[in-house]
Design a protein around this motif. Structure first.
Motif, PDB file in Angstrom:
ATOM      1  N   GLY A 180       0.878  -1.295   0.060  1.00  0.00           N
ATOM      2  CA  GLY A 180      -0.147  -0.094  -0.013  1.00  0.00           C
ATOM      3  C   GLY A 180       0.613   1.402   0.090  1.00  0.00           C
ATOM      4  O   GLY A 180       0.385   2.113  -0.523  1.00  0.00           O
ATOM      5  N   ALA A 181       1.918   1.102   0.595  1.00  0.00           N
ATOM      6  CA  ALA A 181       2.788   2.617   0.812  1.00  0.00           C
ATOM      7  C   ALA A 181       3.428   2.613  -0.846  1.00  0.00           C
ATOM      8  O   ALA A 181       3.688   3.762  -0.996  1.00  0.00           O
ATOM      9  CB  ALA A 181       4.040   2.092   1.564  1.00  0.00           C
ATOM     10  N   SER A 182       3.675   1.531  -1.646  1.00  0.00           N
ATOM     11  CA  SER A 182       4.149   1.825  -3.027  1.00  0.00           C
ATOM     12  C   SER A 182       3.292   2.549  -3.978  1.00  0.00           C
ATOM     13  O   SER A 182       3.483   3.171  -4.647  1.00  0.00           O
ATOM     14  CB  SER A 182       4.673   0.695  -3.346  1.00  0.00           C
ATOM     15  OG  SER A 182       5.662  -0.091  -2.729  1.00  0.00           O
ATOM     16  N   ALA A 183       1.906   2.429  -3.601  1.00  0.00           N
ATOM     17  CA  ALA A 183       0.812   3.148  -4.039  1.00  0.00           C
ATOM     18  C   ALA A 183       0.698   4.398  -3.621  1.00  0.00           C
ATOM     19  O   ALA A 183       0.051   5.323  -4.295  1.00  0.00           O
ATOM     20  CB  ALA A 183      -0.524   2.502  -4.025  1.00  0.00           C
ATOM     21  N   GLN A 184       1.326   4.974  -2.582  1.00  0.00           N
ATOM     22  CA  GLN A 184       1.292   6.334  -2.129  1.00  0.00           C
ATOM     23  C   GLN A 184       2.533   7.142  -2.908  1.00  0.00           C
ATOM     24  O   GLN A 184       3.615   6.904  -2.475  1.00  0.00           O
ATOM     25  CB  GLN A 184       1.641   6.326  -0.835  1.00  0.00           C
ATOM     26  CG  GLN A 184       0.775   7.395   0.041  1.00  0.00           C
ATOM     27  CD  GLN A 184       1.251   8.995  -0.482  1.00  0.00           C
ATOM     28  OE1 GLN A 184       2.400   9.294  -0.568  1.00  0.00           O
ATOM     29  NE2 GLN A 184       0.433   9.911  -0.490  1.00  0.00           N
ATOM     30  N   PRO A 185       2.082   8.120  -3.782  1.00  0.00           N
ATOM     31  CA  PRO A 185       3.098   8.721  -4.827  1.00  0.00           C
ATOM     32  C   PRO A 185       4.227   9.605  -3.998  1.00  0.00           C
ATOM     33  O   PRO A 185       5.180   9.305  -4.315  1.00  0.00           O
ATOM     34  CB  PRO A 185       2.344   9.771  -5.495  1.00  0.00           C
ATOM     35  CG  PRO A 185       0.899   9.207  -5.254  1.00  0.00           C
ATOM     36  CD  PRO A 185       0.911   8.790  -4.030  1.00  0.00           C
ATOM     37  N   ASP A 186       4.027  10.085  -2.575  1.00  0.00           N
ATOM     38  CA  ASP A 186       5.014  10.639  -2.024  1.00  0.00           C
ATOM     39  C   ASP A 186       5.969   9.906  -1.388  1.00  0.00           C
ATOM     40  O   ASP A 186       7.108  10.005  -1.449  1.00  0.00           O
ATOM     41  CB  ASP A 186       4.544  11.552  -0.722  1.00  0.00           C
ATOM     42  CG  ASP A 186       3.569  12.661  -1.371  1.00  0.00           C
ATOM     43  OD1 ASP A 186       3.771  13.268  -2.459  1.00  0.00           O
ATOM     44  OD2 ASP A 186       2.708  13.200  -0.632  1.00  0.00           O
ATOM     45  N   ILE A 187       5.399   8.728  -0.719  1.00  0.00           N
ATOM     46  CA  ILE A 187       6.436   7.506  -0.275  1.00  0.00           C
ATOM     47  C   ILE A 187       7.370   7.073  -1.463  1.00  0.00           C
ATOM     48  O   ILE A 187       8.317   6.693  -1.232  1.00  0.00           O
ATOM     49  CB  ILE A 187       5.599   6.732   0.445  1.00  0.00           C
ATOM     50  CG1 ILE A 187       4.951   7.300   1.653  1.00  0.00           C
ATOM     51  CG2 ILE A 187       6.453   5.516   0.908  1.00  0.00           C
ATOM     52  CD1 ILE A 187       4.060   6.559   2.505  1.00  0.00           C
ATOM     53  N   ALA A 188       6.809   6.691  -2.384  1.00  0.00           N
ATOM     54  CA  ALA A 188       7.318   5.846  -3.504  1.00  0.00           C
ATOM     55  C   ALA A 188       8.318   6.864  -4.079  1.00  0.00           C
ATOM     56  O   ALA A 188       9.342   6.407  -4.431  1.00  0.00           O
ATOM     57  CB  ALA A 188       6.364   5.541  -4.746  1.00  0.00           C
ATOM     58  N   ALA A 189       7.970   8.260  -4.205  1.00  0.00           N
ATOM     59  CA  ALA A 189       8.999   9.135  -4.684  1.00  0.00           C
ATOM     60  C   ALA A 189      10.231   9.491  -3.697  1.00  0.00           C
ATOM     61  O   ALA A 189      11.590   9.399  -4.068  1.00  0.00           O
ATOM     62  CB  ALA A 189       8.476  10.685  -4.992  1.00  0.00           C
ATOM     63  N   ALA A 190       9.842   9.514  -2.636  1.00  0.00           N
ATOM     64  CA  ALA A 190      10.953   9.665  -1.518  1.00  0.00           C
ATOM     65  C   ALA A 190      11.779   8.574  -1.410  1.00  0.00           C
ATOM     66  O   ALA A 190      13.185   8.394  -1.304  1.00  0.00           O
ATOM     67  CB  ALA A 190      10.514   9.803  -0.161  1.00  0.00           C
ATOM     68  N   ARG A 191      11.371   7.046  -1.568  1.00  0.00           N
ATOM     69  CA  ARG A 191      12.072   6.024  -1.613  1.00  0.00           C
ATOM     70  C   ARG A 191      12.942   5.843  -2.857  1.00  0.00           C
ATOM     71  O   ARG A 191      14.185   5.742  -2.802  1.00  0.00           O
ATOM     72  CB  ARG A 191      11.205   4.696  -1.666  1.00  0.00           C
ATOM     73  CG  ARG A 191      10.446   4.196  -0.300  1.00  0.00           C
ATOM     74  CD  ARG A 191       9.480   3.138  -0.502  1.00  0.00           C
ATOM     75  NE  ARG A 191       9.146   2.505   0.708  1.00  0.00           N
ATOM     76  CZ  ARG A 191       8.450   1.641   0.875  1.00  0.00           C
ATOM     77  NH1 ARG A 191       7.525   1.054   0.016  1.00  0.00           N
ATOM     78  NH2 ARG A 191       8.192   1.030   2.096  1.00  0.00           N
TER      79      ARG A 191
END
Length: 561
Positions: A180-191
């Motif tokens: 679910g975190a990978s579907a969150q754009p901000d978390i994915a971009a930060a990663r």
């Protein structure tokens, strides 16, 4: 509850807040890089409108312009390094959907139940752990064209063989919930930003190979230092973000098979204990002999079943074996086990990526003859070579033939003899290991570089596409052995050879202790103490009593390798 909806768990909100901090750090770094260029534009615009005339203003404008160009070049180099750097990717065995349709179906149903995206793929790791791994960075070898793709689900291969299907589903629930975190754009971009920085730092620290990289070594080091500064400022926030992601995933999976999750966690500890013991006691002796057990995961089941038989605390675990094992979710469990076993040998011992004359598979039926007997005889041969080197004469009864009497009489003569033998054996083992390492490096240089080796076309399945020729082992199992330990192993090996040749004993395999001596079909595990009494105190009495109880003739010749 959707992973991107407004009703986020507290962990998800905390993770997103930390992701925004990381993105602000990236934005500030970009702003700092653009600041001289912006100032130069202002100065040139002011000069064009007649607000900043004169020689001093002209010099300032060009100085700022030169500074802006230099800063932009540096920023571009850092950005290029971050984009092109290859983040660390765990060595795994890829598992295609054709090779495990039932397992993919189980994971997708679990993702639907959790209301999160399903993992993009599944891979196996030869360890007792499971996690999500994002391989979507442009240089990571993953889905470079789709940075929004879900991460890969990595599953510990011992879990598939020891756990039942329901237990595995319960164990994977909080792991899959993390997609679910990978579907969150901000978390994915930060990663992606943090992984790129980490890859750039690692790339700058890697040894330069080739004339171009050697010529660019200083710029690479400079770019790496800037990336390291940025990474240092991000590290704490990234750790807090991942903790928030884990907390949100655990909260989301709380209602999924909660009771079974408790049972599954108990099985994790048991599987880890059995796996560790199997690697150190059973697989490691084989690896040192140039053989790699090809069914390690099946061996875990045998080892844990034996543990449940011996340990009253584990009696209840044997009853689980009547339920469907998770490895039934694979189309060809044997092929998957073989691929994971070879990767385990590379990770924990540093063996080659492919079989060869000095590196071949061995199944459990062949293990006693192909590994145990060869191990004993090669160590006995090394012991006698060291005795020859230090000038110890052969036993008087049979000149020039290897006997157990020769070893016992020399060690019985005094403690100094034991120290001399220990030093000689240590030097011989170190010399042989150095030769083996040189040979491995020679083979590695002859192999084309790459992160993941291409699948063997003859195999017809990408299941056996293993980790490429990077330096291994990554996780050595044991520290170097002391001279006393090596000497004890070699003397015990000589005793076992004599027992096999003169008393009708046989080599055997104990799932928990590894190579073992079978006398009249029964395991004898009481040899260690008499051997230590001989090599540490020069007292041969306990060993002679042991030999007499087994019927070993110490004066008879022993066959060596």
């Amino acid at each position: 509850m959707s992973g991107t909806g407004t009703g986020e768990e507290p962990g998800a909100r905390a993770a997103r807040a930390r992701a925004l901090v990381l993105l602000r750090i990236r934005g500030r770094a970009t702003a700092v890089a653009l600041l001289p260029a912006a100032l130069a534009v202002v100065l040139f615009a002011a000069g064009a409108r007649g607000f900043a005339d004169g020689g001093g203003w002209d010099a300032a404008r060009w100085a700022v312009a030169v500074c802006a160009v230099v800063v932009l070049l540096i920023a571009g180099a850092v950005a290029l390094a971050v984009v092109r750097a290859k983040p660390a990717v765990s060595p795994t065995v890829p598992l295609s959907e054709a090779a495990a349709p039932d397992l993919y179906r189980l994971v997708r149903e679990l993702a639907d139940r959790l209301d999160v995206p399903a993992p993009s793929a599944i891979a196996l790791t030869p360890d007792c752990d499971s996690w999500l791994e994002d391989r979507t960075h442009p240089a990571s070898g993953g889905s470079a064209r789709r940075t929004e793709a879900a991460p890969v689900l990595v599953i510990g291969s011992p879990f598939l063989w020891w756990m039942r299907v329901a237990e595995l589903r319960a164990l994977l629930a909080p792991v899959v919930a993390g997609t679910g975190a990978s579907a969150q754009p901000d978390i994915a971009a930060a990663r992606r930003f943090v992984r790129g920085l980490d890859g750039a730092v690692a790339d700058a620290a890697a040894p330069a190979r080739g004339p171009v990289r050697r010529a660019l070594r200083l710029p690479r080091v400079f770019v790496g230092r800037i990336a390291r500064i940025l990474l240092r400022s991000c590290r704490g926030h990234a750790a807090e973000m991942e903790r928030g992601v884990a907390a949100a995933a655990s909260s989301r999976a709380r209602e999924v098979d909660y009771g079974l999750r408790i049972v599954a966690q108990e099985q994790v500890g048991l599987a880890y204990a059995g796996w560790d013991r199997l690697l150190t006691r059973v697989a490691l002796p084989a690896w040192r002999m140039g053989r790699w057990p090809s069914q390690l995961d099946a061996g875990v089941v045998a080892a844990l079943t034996e543990l449940s038989r011996r340990d009253r605390l584990a009696e209840g675990y044997a009853s689980r074996l009547g339920e469907r094992p998770a490895c039934d979710l694979l189309e060809e469990p044997g092929a998957a086990d073989e691929a994971a076993s070879l990767l385990a040998a590379r990770l924990f011992h540093g063996g080659p990526a492919e079989t060869g004359p000095d590196w071949s598979p061995v199944d459990w039926q062949q293990y006693p003859d192909e590994v145990v007997d060869r191990k004993w005889r090669s160590e006995a041969a090394r012991l006698h070579r060291v005795l020859d080197a230090v000038g110890v004469p052969p036993a008087a009864a049979v000149g020039g033939v290897a006997t157990l009497d020769r070893v016992v009489e020399h060690l019985e003569a005094g403690e100094a003899g034991g120290e001399e033998l220990a030093a000689g054996i240590t030097a011989a083992v170190a010399r042989e290991e150095a030769e083996a390492e040189d040979e491995a490096q020679r083979r590695a240089k002859a192999t084309a570089p790459g992160a993941l080796s291409a699948p063997d076309p003859a195999a017809g399945d990408d299941l056996l596409a293993l980790w490429g020729p990077d330096p291994l082992p990554l996780f050595p199992l044991q520290p170097p052995r002391t001279g006393t330990e090596l000497l004890a192993d070699h003397v015990a090996a000589m005793v076992c050879c004599a027992a096999v040749d003169t008393a009708g004993a046989a080599p055997g395999l104990d799932w928990l202790d590894g190579p073992t001596l079978l006398v009249d079909g029964e395991r004898r595990a009481d040899l260690g103490t008499p051997v230590l009494s001989l090599i540490e105190d020069g007292d041969a009495g306990p060993l002679r009593s042991w030999l007499a109880s087994v019927g070993v003739r110490t004066d008879k010749p022993v066959r060596l390798v």
